[in-house]
Design an enzyme around this catalytic site. Sequence first.
Site, mmCIF file in Angstrom:
data_model
loop_
_atom_site.group_PDB
_atom_site.id
_atom_site.type_symbol
_atom_site.label_atom_id
_atom_site.label_comp_id
_atom_site.label_asym_id
_atom_site.label_seq_id
_atom_site.Cartn_x
_atom_site.Cartn_y
_atom_site.Cartn_z
ATOM 1 C CG ASP A 67 -0.216 -0.514 2.607
ATOM 2 O OD1 ASP A 67 0.896 -0.540 2.585
ATOM 3 O OD2 ASP A 67 -0.856 -0.836 3.591
ATOM 4 C CG ASN A 136 -8.769 -1.070 11.858
ATOM 5 O OD1 ASN A 136 -7.974 -1.820 11.334
ATOM 6 N ND2 ASN A 136 -9.199 -0.131 11.150
ATOM 7 C CG HIS A 138 -5.641 -1.953 8.496
ATOM 8 N ND1 HIS A 138 -5.944 -0.561 9.114
ATOM 9 C CD2 HIS A 138 -4.240 -2.071 8.838
ATOM 10 C CE1 HIS A 138 -4.674 -0.179 9.135
ATOM 11 N NE2 HIS A 138 -3.775 -1.328 9.288
ATOM 12 C CD GLU A 143 -8.786 1.356 7.767
ATOM 13 O OE1 GLU A 143 -8.528 0.072 8.272
ATOM 14 O OE2 GLU A 143 -8.090 2.543 8.055
#
Length: 260
Positions: A67, A136, A138, A143
């Site tokens: 990313d 979270n 990810h 996400e």
Amino acid sequence: MHVVIVKHPDDAADYSAKIFVRQILRDPRSVLGLATGTSPVSLYQELIAAYKAGEISFRDVTTFNLDEYLGLPCMHPQSYQYFMAETLFNHIDINKERTFIPSSNLENTRASCIEYENNITQRGGIDLQLLGIGRNGHIGFNEPSSGLSSRTRVKTLTAETIQDNARFFSTDESQPELAITMGIGTILESKQIVLLATGQAKAQAVVSAIEGPLSVFCPASALQTHVNTVCVLDEAAASLLQHLAFYERIDTDSGNLMFE
Ligand code: GLP
């Protein structure tokens, strides 16, 4: 999923680094998927040490990063392009023309996502993908709510992720809220995956990924559908797992077959 629990974060880096060294020795032309964040830093240091010791060469290796922040110039110290150069690429013999990171350019994002996917395919797919995990759940910047078959695309970052990564940006810097990331479907096409998680802050995400239901609200849970994933955890990251004794038994039974 194969779950490996080691005592300290350094042991987790060491275990994961061995998997990468083994892959490069087995195929010097390997295509590696790389990650950013704090988690892989010690692993990269071990790979640099292995290179400097003459154990491995990256001369014919190709890499694809997961990313990149959208809109950050590539020379910005918080860009993943900069991070990878500083943390790994500048210290090894890799041909930088074979190191790929999604483009941070705000223009033509759709075309650059398609090009990134095509490039991975043309180079034979990713042999070994490294992943960290967000608090979270990810992976990359997929996400919660990311499609489990998603491909490389632009994602809006959650407030939690922006806050987690704020520590890297100085207060007068504007922090990107958009990123370009390999999709979950892209990641799942890797032949082998290593998820590296250390520290108590990751314990909830780790238990959701490994023992929780398959859910878009924990993107890492998609790894449950992958045939060759190893989760390398330190004791703190593994502390909420319900089936610890079982994972340890499997690991002992397999007698580290991975390194035979
Ligand atoms: C970022 C990256 C992820 C990484 C995550 C965890 O959001 N996009 O690929 O896994 O951070 O980072 P850390 O290892 O610093 O906890």
